[in-house]
Design a protein around this motif. Sequence first.
Motif, PDB file in Angstrom:
ATOM      1  N   HIS A   1     -67.280  15.466 -10.130  1.00  9.15           N
ATOM      2  CA  HIS A   1     -66.522  16.698  -9.917  1.00  9.15           C
ATOM      3  C   HIS A   1     -65.768  16.596  -8.591  1.00  9.15           C
ATOM      4  O   HIS A   1     -66.082  17.261  -7.610  1.00  9.15           O
ATOM      5  N   SER A   2     -64.783  15.736  -8.602  1.00 11.34           N
ATOM      6  CA  SER A   2     -64.009  15.466  -7.404  1.00 11.34           C
ATOM      7  C   SER A   2     -62.552  15.272  -7.797  1.00 11.34           C
ATOM      8  O   SER A   2     -62.243  14.709  -8.854  1.00 11.34           O
ATOM      9  N   PHE A   3     -61.648  15.769  -6.947  1.00  8.73           N
ATOM     10  CA  PHE A   3     -60.222  15.617  -7.228  1.00  8.73           C
ATOM     11  C   PHE A   3     -59.829  14.142  -7.209  1.00  8.73           C
ATOM     12  O   PHE A   3     -59.097  13.673  -8.079  1.00  8.73           O
TER      13      PHE A   3
ATOM     14  N   TRP B   1     -64.631  21.348  -6.700  1.00  8.38           N
ATOM     15  CA  TRP B   1     -64.380  19.969  -6.315  1.00  8.38           C
ATOM     16  C   TRP B   1     -65.172  19.598  -5.067  1.00  8.38           C
ATOM     17  O   TRP B   1     -65.392  20.416  -4.163  1.00  8.38           O
TER      18      TRP B   1
ATOM     19  N   GLU C   1     -64.245  17.778  -2.648  1.00  7.02           N
ATOM     20  CA  GLU C   1     -63.423  17.857  -1.437  1.00  7.02           C
ATOM     21  C   GLU C   1     -63.471  19.253  -0.828  1.00  7.02           C
ATOM     22  O   GLU C   1     -63.514  19.402   0.400  1.00  7.02           O
TER      23      GLU C   1
END
Length: 686
Positions: A313-315, A249, A251
Motif C-alpha cells: 500500500h504505497s504510491f 499510502w 508515504e
Amino acid sequence: MDTKLKSIKPALAFLSFVLGVSLLLYSGAAWLYLFTGTSSSIRSNLADTFRSDYQQTATFRSMISSDLYTLLNYAANAQAFSSVPMAEGDLNLLYYVEKNNLPLASNTYADLSSPDTLPEGYNFLLTFNGSTASIWKDGQELDVYGDGVYRGTEWDWDLPGYEVADIPVSAYYLDTVVYLAAAENPVDYGTGYGPYGVVRDMAAVRTLLIWLLLVPSAAGAGLLVWYILWRKYKQRADQAIAWFSSHIWLEIKLLLLLPLVWLWAGSIVACINLFVGSNYNELLWCLATLLPLWLSYLYLNDLRYNFDQLHTHSFCAACVRLFRRQELGWSVQRRMDRRAVLQFILCVPFFLMWLARFPSLYQRYYYSLWPLALAGFFLVGAGLIAAQLRLMTANRKTSADMDRLLTHIESAGAGRPTGELALPEDSDLREAAASLGHMEDGLRAALEEQMKSERTKIELIANVSHDLKTPLTSIVSYVELLGQEEGLPEHARDYVRILSEKSQRLQTMVRDVFEVSKAAAGNLPVTMAPLDYAKLLRQTLADMSEAIEASPASLRPRLPEEPVWIEADGDRLYRVFQNLIGNALKYALDGSRIYLDLTVESGTATAMVRNISRDELPQGVDLTERFVRGDASRTDGGSGLGLSIARTFTEACGGSFAVQTEADLFTVRVSFPLTDRRPAEEPPAA
C-alpha cells in the motif's frame, strides 16, 4: 435491535478503552502533580475543603488571626482610621474591642466575654487580654500556644503571646481587649469575605476537586473495566481501524510521523517544565499529550495488523507494479534491452560529475601530479563507457536469440508446428537451441508411442467387451431358462442362483468397461438438453427407494423446491447419481447419515454427496481412476468403475466432478453451470 447492538459494540468497546485510558492518565498525572508539584500547605488546604466543620481549617485560622490583628491595629491607632476596618454587617463574625477599659468598637450588643454567654448559633470565641489569646470552641478551650514556640505551620495559630515568638506582643496591644465570636453555620450577609466566604470557597474547591480528580479517576476505572469485559469487541474495532489505515499510502504515514515527533517533543518538554519548573504556561501542551499518544496507538495498531502489507500500500510500490504490469506485456528482448539501457544511464552521471569537476581541479592542482591522475580517471571512465556500449550490443543479440527460443518453446508447448530453430553460428544460445530440438524430437516420439499404446489398449478393451456381450447374453438367457425348469434338486437350484448372480455381475462389468472405453476414445454419445437438476435427483431417489430403505445408513436429501435448470444428458446424469448414491449406501458406516445437497451459487449448481466411510480411506489415491477401489481388501464384488463412470459421464455432459476425502469423510461434488434454456413444450394432443 440485537443486530444494531452487535454492530455498535466494537465502537463502544473502543470508545470505552480510549476514554478510560485517557481519563486515568489525566487523573493520574493530576494526582502526581498534586503530591509532587505542590507544597504541603496547599495539599493541607485542599484536604480542608472536605471537612464538615469550616472552623477546623487553616483558612479559618488565618482569617481569625488576620481579623484579630486588624482590630488590634485599629485600637492602637484609632485616630488614623475613619471607621472600624471590619465588615460591621457581617454577623457571622461578632467582635468587641475596648481600650483602657473603655469600649472602642463593636458590631453586637451580646456579651462575648465568656463562651457561656455567646448568642445562639455561635460556637467559637477568641479573647485577647493584652498579652495572650484564649480560644474556646464548642465550649472547650483549645491549646493555642502548645510548647510556646511558633513554627509557622498551617496548624499553628498566628497570634501574639508565644514565649519564643517570631511575633512579639506589641506595647500598643497591652491595654487592649478583643473578643471575636464566629457562627457555627454562616449565612450570606452580602458583606464580602468572611466565615461565609470560607464556607463558600470550600464548597467551590471541593466541587472542583471532585470533578477534576475523583470523577475522572472513577469514570476511567469504570470504562476500563467495561473495555476488559468487551475486549473481544475492541479487537474487532482495532481490525476495522487497521482495515481503514491499510488503504492509506505508506508515504502519507511516513510524512505524518514528522508532526507526531514534533507533538511528542513539545509534550515531553511541557510536562518537564510543569512538574519540575512549575511553569503553568505549559498546561495546554501537557493536556495535548493525549493527541500524540493516540496517534502513536493508531500507528502501532497499523503495524500490528498491516506490517506484511506496508510495502504493497504505497504510491511508489503502485507505480512499480503499474510499470511491472506494462513491462510484462513486452517481449523478453525488449525487457532486457530496457534494463541494460537503464543500467547504463545510471552509470553516466558519475562520469559526467568527474568531467564537470575536471577544469576546477586541474586549475587548483596545476603544479602537482593531480592533473595526470584526473586525466587517467577520465580515460578509464571513457573506456568503461565504451565497454558498456559493446556489452549492451552483445547482450541485445543474446536477448533477441532468447526471445526466439522462448517463442519456439511456447509454440511447441501449445502443439503448434514449429519447424527447426536455426540460430547463428556465434549465438550464445545455439547449443541450447540444438538441445531443445533433440528434446522436442524425443518427446514427440515418446508421445506418439504413448498415444499408440493407449489407442491399442482402448481398442482391445472395446473389442473384447463387444465380443463378450453376445456369449454373455446367451449365458444369462440359458441360466434364466434353467432356473425355470421344474423338478431340479435343491442343490442344483443353488447352483443356478449363483450362476445367475455371477453372470449378471459379469454382464454389468462388461457393459461398464465398454462404456468407459467408448468415453476414453471420445465415442460416447450424449444428448444435451435442458433439465431440472432437482427433479432428476428426486427421480433417482424414488427409483432407489428400496435400496435406500434396506441400507443400514439413513439418507438425508436437502433439495430446493424450485427448479434448477442445467443442460446435460438426463440418462447419463441419472447413471452418475445412481452410481454415487449406490456407492454411498454400500460403503457408508452402519447407522451413519448420508447427505445429498443441491446448492446454487454464482451461476453454478452443485450436487454434493457426503458420507462417513465404513472402511479406512486410502490417502494419495485418485479414486476416480478405472479399477481403483477404496479398500483393496474388499470382497464385495465391486469392479472399481463406479466413480470412474460417474466422472466420465459428468465431464462428457460438460460438468465438473470432484472427490474429496478428509479422514473418513467422503465427499463428491457434481457441478454444472446454470442455463437460460428451457425444454420445448409438447404440442397439446388433438
